[in-house]
Scaffold this motif. Structure first.
Motif, short mmCIF file in Angstrom:
data_model
loop_
_atom_site.label_atom_id
_atom_site.label_comp_id
_atom_site.label_asym_id
_atom_site.label_seq_id
_atom_site.Cartn_x
_atom_site.Cartn_y
_atom_site.Cartn_z
N ARG A 246 0.85 -1.20 0.00
CA ARG A 246 0.00 0.00 0.00
C ARG A 246 0.88 1.25 0.00
NH1 ARG A 246 -4.21 -2.24 -1.97
NH2 ARG A 246 -5.03 -3.91 -0.73
N VAL A 247 0.39 2.33 0.57
CA VAL A 247 1.12 3.60 0.51
C VAL A 247 2.25 3.64 1.54
CG1 VAL A 247 0.90 6.10 0.74
CG2 VAL A 247 -0.93 4.79 -0.32
N GLY A 248 3.47 3.77 1.06
CA GLY A 248 4.62 3.99 1.93
C GLY A 248 5.08 2.80 2.75
N GLY A 249 4.47 1.65 2.62
CA GLY A 249 4.90 0.51 3.42
C GLY A 249 6.04 -0.24 2.77
N GLY A 250 6.98 -0.71 3.55
CA GLY A 250 8.07 -1.53 3.04
C GLY A 250 9.07 -0.78 2.19
N GLY A 251 9.12 0.54 2.32
CA GLY A 251 10.09 1.34 1.57
C GLY A 251 9.75 1.53 0.11
N ALA A 252 8.50 1.27 -0.26
CA ALA A 252 8.06 1.47 -1.65
C ALA A 252 6.98 2.54 -1.67
CB ALA A 252 7.53 0.16 -2.22
N PHE A 253 7.10 3.49 -2.60
CA PHE A 253 6.20 4.63 -2.67
C PHE A 253 5.75 4.87 -4.10
CE2 PHE A 253 9.31 5.14 0.65
CZ PHE A 253 8.57 5.53 1.75
N TRP A 254 4.51 5.29 -4.29
CA TRP A 254 4.05 5.67 -5.62
C TRP A 254 4.65 7.02 -5.96
CZ3 TRP A 254 2.36 2.22 -8.73
CH2 TRP A 254 1.63 1.14 -8.26
N TYR A 255 5.12 7.15 -7.19
CA TYR A 255 5.69 8.39 -7.71
C TYR A 255 4.83 8.75 -8.92
CZ TYR A 255 9.27 11.73 -9.23
OH TYR A 255 9.96 12.85 -9.59
#
Length: 124
Positions: A55-64
């Motif tokens: 989802r949003v911001g979890g696990g060091g991954a972010f939507w850009y």
């Protein structure tokens, strides 16, 4: 006196390739609509599944979020020209599956070396 020159497969391929027209290696995908890609906190592109799983911001991954006409970076390359915040009221598409690629490093296969002196043979 007859001459017989034997071409190796590598030399024949090199001669054929020199006459071919290639697209530029730096050709990138360009967005034709507002597009969301998955990145890490520094903006380096990751597979979209990383953002979908956490989802949003979890696990060091972010939507850009990239606007229309922006370049979609290859995996492992930094995204530019967008934002980690979606524009108000904008609807974002995911990057096309064909853009899910990693840029390959150059492959070194060696040179002629000592085998260069035995390229062809001459028969008298």
């Amino acid at each position: 006196m007859a001459f017989d020159l034997k071409l190796t497969t590598a030399m024949a391929a090199a001669l054929l390739a020199s006459g071919c027209n290639r697209a530029k290696a730096d050709d990138n995908w360009t967005t034709d609509r507002d597009t969301a890609i998955c990145t890490d906190a520094q903006g380096v592109r990751l597979p979209d599944d990383r953002c979908r799983q956490h989802r949003v911001g979890g696990g060091g991954a972010f939507w850009y979020f990239l606007g229309r006409g922006r370049a979609i970076p290859w995996f492992g390359e930094r995204a530019t020209g967008g934002s980690f915040r979606a524009a108000t009221g904008a609807r974002y598409a995911y990057a096309p599956p064909g853009s899910a690629m990693t840029r390959s490093a150059a492959v070194s296969r060696g040179g002629f070396g000592s085998s260069a002196r035995r390229f062809g043979s001459i028969h008298a």
